[in-house]
Write a protein that holds these residues in place. Structure first.
Motif, PDB file in Angstrom:
ATOM      1  N   ILE A   1      11.705 -10.515  -8.782  1.00  0.00           N
ATOM      2  CA  ILE A   1      11.526  -9.675  -7.224  1.00  0.00           C
ATOM      3  C   ILE A   1      10.429  -9.624  -7.224  1.00  0.00           C
ATOM      4  O   ILE A   1       9.861  -9.483  -5.435  1.00  0.00           O
ATOM      5  CB  ILE A   1      11.815  -7.912  -8.279  1.00  0.00           C
ATOM      6  N   ARG A   2       9.089 -10.725  -6.978  1.00  0.00           N
ATOM      7  CA  ARG A   2       7.627  -9.738  -6.819  1.00  0.00           C
ATOM      8  C   ARG A   2       8.157 -11.487  -5.391  1.00  0.00           C
ATOM      9  O   ARG A   2       7.207 -11.554  -4.745  1.00  0.00           O
ATOM     10  CB  ARG A   2       7.104 -10.527  -7.350  1.00  0.00           C
ATOM     11  N   CYS A   3       9.035 -12.231  -6.032  1.00  0.00           N
ATOM     12  CA  CYS A   3       9.448 -13.112  -4.553  1.00  0.00           C
ATOM     13  C   CYS A   3      10.185 -13.321  -3.977  1.00  0.00           C
ATOM     14  O   CYS A   3      11.318 -12.878  -3.673  1.00  0.00           O
ATOM     15  CB  CYS A   3      10.097 -14.433  -5.797  1.00  0.00           C
ATOM     16  N   PRO A   4       9.061 -13.549  -1.946  1.00  0.00           N
ATOM     17  CA  PRO A   4      10.459 -13.005  -1.742  1.00  0.00           C
ATOM     18  C   PRO A   4      11.394 -13.997  -1.119  1.00  0.00           C
ATOM     19  O   PRO A   4      11.762 -14.044  -0.681  1.00  0.00           O
ATOM     20  CB  PRO A   4       9.168 -13.409  -0.527  1.00  0.00           C
ATOM     21  N   TRP A   5      10.923 -15.775  -1.225  1.00  0.00           N
ATOM     22  CA  TRP A   5      11.953 -16.662  -1.608  1.00  0.00           C
ATOM     23  C   TRP A   5      13.164 -16.199  -2.289  1.00  0.00           C
ATOM     24  O   TRP A   5      14.409 -17.013  -1.764  1.00  0.00           O
ATOM     25  CB  TRP A   5      11.482 -18.358  -2.115  1.00  0.00           C
ATOM     26  N   CYS A   6      13.055 -15.872  -3.122  1.00  0.00           N
ATOM     27  CA  CYS A   6      14.381 -15.131  -4.114  1.00  0.00           C
ATOM     28  C   CYS A   6      14.791 -13.774  -3.595  1.00  0.00           C
ATOM     29  O   CYS A   6      16.312 -14.742  -3.064  1.00  0.00           O
ATOM     30  CB  CYS A   6      13.527 -14.851  -5.420  1.00  0.00           C
TER      31      CYS A   6
ATOM     32  N   ALA B   1      -0.228 -19.247   7.747  1.00  0.00           N
ATOM     33  CA  ALA B   1       0.619 -19.837   7.522  1.00  0.00           C
ATOM     34  C   ALA B   1       1.561 -19.796   7.114  1.00  0.00           C
ATOM     35  O   ALA B   1       3.146 -19.538   7.798  1.00  0.00           O
ATOM     36  CB  ALA B   1       0.531 -21.212   8.202  1.00  0.00           C
ATOM     37  N   LYS B   2       1.778 -19.365   5.976  1.00  0.00           N
ATOM     38  CA  LYS B   2       2.430 -19.208   5.043  1.00  0.00           C
ATOM     39  C   LYS B   2       3.246 -18.100   4.597  1.00  0.00           C
ATOM     40  O   LYS B   2       4.189 -18.223   5.224  1.00  0.00           O
ATOM     41  CB  LYS B   2       2.094 -19.042   3.601  1.00  0.00           C
ATOM     42  N   SER B   3       2.181 -16.684   5.393  1.00  0.00           N
ATOM     43  CA  SER B   3       3.200 -15.812   6.037  1.00  0.00           C
ATOM     44  C   SER B   3       3.896 -15.353   6.997  1.00  0.00           C
ATOM     45  O   SER B   3       5.133 -14.948   6.810  1.00  0.00           O
ATOM     46  CB  SER B   3       1.837 -14.498   5.891  1.00  0.00           C
ATOM     47  N   ALA B   4       3.422 -16.229   7.605  1.00  0.00           N
ATOM     48  CA  ALA B   4       4.218 -16.770   8.925  1.00  0.00           C
ATOM     49  C   ALA B   4       5.527 -16.901   8.734  1.00  0.00           C
ATOM     50  O   ALA B   4       6.808 -16.741   8.976  1.00  0.00           O
ATOM     51  CB  ALA B   4       3.977 -17.537  10.164  1.00  0.00           C
ATOM     52  N   ALA B   5       5.907 -18.197   7.688  1.00  0.00           N
ATOM     53  CA  ALA B   5       7.266 -18.992   7.191  1.00  0.00           C
ATOM     54  C   ALA B   5       8.178 -17.800   6.505  1.00  0.00           C
ATOM     55  O   ALA B   5       9.373 -17.877   6.804  1.00  0.00           O
ATOM     56  CB  ALA B   5       5.990 -20.164   6.770  1.00  0.00           C
TER      57      ALA B   5
ATOM     58  N   ARG C   1      13.401 -12.715   8.291  1.00  0.00           N
ATOM     59  CA  ARG C   1      14.131 -12.213   9.482  1.00  0.00           C
ATOM     60  C   ARG C   1      15.069 -13.286  10.298  1.00  0.00           C
ATOM     61  O   ARG C   1      16.356 -12.914  10.209  1.00  0.00           O
ATOM     62  CB  ARG C   1      13.002 -12.729  11.491  1.00  0.00           C
ATOM     63  N   GLN C   2      15.258 -14.649   9.675  1.00  0.00           N
ATOM     64  CA  GLN C   2      17.037 -15.027   9.848  1.00  0.00           C
ATOM     65  C   GLN C   2      17.877 -14.829   9.221  1.00  0.00           C
ATOM     66  O   GLN C   2      18.895 -15.082   9.301  1.00  0.00           O
ATOM     67  CB  GLN C   2      16.622 -16.704   9.908  1.00  0.00           C
TER      68      GLN C   2
ATOM     69  N   ILE D   1       4.925  -8.898   3.799  1.00  0.00           N
ATOM     70  CA  ILE D   1       4.488  -9.489   3.013  1.00  0.00           C
ATOM     71  C   ILE D   1       2.892  -9.292   2.433  1.00  0.00           C
ATOM     72  O   ILE D   1       2.055  -9.190   1.718  1.00  0.00           O
ATOM     73  CB  ILE D   1       4.366 -11.364   3.024  1.00  0.00           C
ATOM     74  N   ASP D   2       2.263  -8.806   3.694  1.00  0.00           N
ATOM     75  CA  ASP D   2       0.502  -9.104   4.237  1.00  0.00           C
ATOM     76  C   ASP D   2       0.414  -7.695   3.327  1.00  0.00           C
ATOM     77  O   ASP D   2      -0.874  -7.166   2.821  1.00  0.00           O
ATOM     78  CB  ASP D   2       0.020  -9.516   5.634  1.00  0.00           C
ATOM     79  N   THR D   3       1.507  -7.504   3.301  1.00  0.00           N
ATOM     80  CA  THR D   3       0.764  -5.717   2.720  1.00  0.00           C
ATOM     81  C   THR D   3       1.901  -5.103   1.477  1.00  0.00           C
ATOM     82  O   THR D   3       1.671  -4.104   0.347  1.00  0.00           O
ATOM     83  CB  THR D   3       1.291  -4.545   3.875  1.00  0.00           C
ATOM     84  N   THR D   4       2.013  -7.086   0.747  1.00  0.00           N
ATOM     85  CA  THR D   4       2.636  -6.048  -0.105  1.00  0.00           C
ATOM     86  C   THR D   4       1.664  -6.647  -1.980  1.00  0.00           C
ATOM     87  O   THR D   4       0.608  -7.652  -1.625  1.00  0.00           O
ATOM     88  CB  THR D   4       3.910  -7.098  -0.661  1.00  0.00           C
ATOM     89  N   ALA D   5       1.808  -5.396  -3.221  1.00  0.00           N
ATOM     90  CA  ALA D   5       0.624  -6.152  -3.583  1.00  0.00           C
ATOM     91  C   ALA D   5       1.384  -6.080  -4.925  1.00  0.00           C
ATOM     92  O   ALA D   5       2.067  -6.595  -4.771  1.00  0.00           O
ATOM     93  CB  ALA D   5       0.580  -3.852  -4.069  1.00  0.00           C
TER      94      ALA D   5
END
Length: 210
Positions: A10-15, A71-75, A81-82, A89-93
């Motif tokens: 659940i920590r993984c945004p790509w998941c 760059a990674k955060s923006a990606a 969003r797509q 992600i920048d404010t995720t602990a």
């Protein structure tokens, strides 16, 4: 119906992105798709720096420069969003995800739709930036997905489903899986961030028995 297993943390945004794309790809599969969600632990012993923001750890512990992280955060945010996701992600602990995984196992055993439960956990952590290592936050998540609070209090007071989480993770490692998201269908394995088209091709190949 095609059966697949999806390992994720659940920590993984790509998941989260991968789960959304898998749901889209599944619409093209004759008979549909049955997903078995399995736990993967990015840090099996718990995070080295719990509570710190991912953005801070990226540049202090992961060896990334500030520019590389931006760059990674923006990606991540753009890819999210797509798929209709607001990934903050920048404010995720960084948190210990093991308690949340235990709750997800309990939810599945108590008739909660697993995908619904995982979606709620991803949303809590990656969009609302809730600390899912906090028992109060997990009780709120349980309310959201329809688990009774007394059962969840009992779960969090003990070690129920801890072995199931470890077993899921070890099953992944035994298959040579060291990153997520990873999808397994029969003898076929697909790891990493993939497009809907790539996921669709993978599912069609797995479903054809090739």
């Amino acid at each position: 119906m095609l059966d697949v297993m999806m390992w994720a943390d659940i920590r993984c945004p790509w998941c989260w992105i991968g789960l959304r794309r898998l749901q889209v790809a599944a619409k093209e599969i004759p008979g549909g798709l049955r997903v078995r969600h399995r736990s993967f632990l990015l840090e099996p012993a718990g995070p080295a720096s719990p509570g710190r923001l991912v953005a801070d750890i990226a540049v202090s512990e992961w060896g990334m420069t500030a520019e590389q992280w931006r760059a990674k955060s923006a990606a991540i945010r753009a890819q999210g969003r797509q798929e209709g996701l607001d990934i903050r992600i920048d404010t995720t602990a960084v948190v210990d995800s093991r308690p949340a995984h235990r709750l997800l196992h309990a939810a599945a055993d108590n008739g909660v739709d697993p995908t619904t439960a995982w979606e709620a956990a991803f949303d809590a952590h990656l969009r609302r930036n809730v600390d899912l290592a906090d028992p109060a936050a997990l009780l709120d998540l349980a309310d959201q997905i329809g688990l009774p609070r007394p059962a969840v209090r009992s779960l969090l007071a003990g070690e129920d489903y801890a072995d199931a989480v470890v077993a899921d993770h070890q099953a992944a490692v035994s298959r040579g899986i060291h990153g997520v998201p990873t999808i397994v269908a029969g003898d076929h394995t697909l790891t990493g961030s993939r497009s809907v088209a790539e996921l669709g091709d993978f599912l069609m190949t797995a479903g054809s028995g090739q």
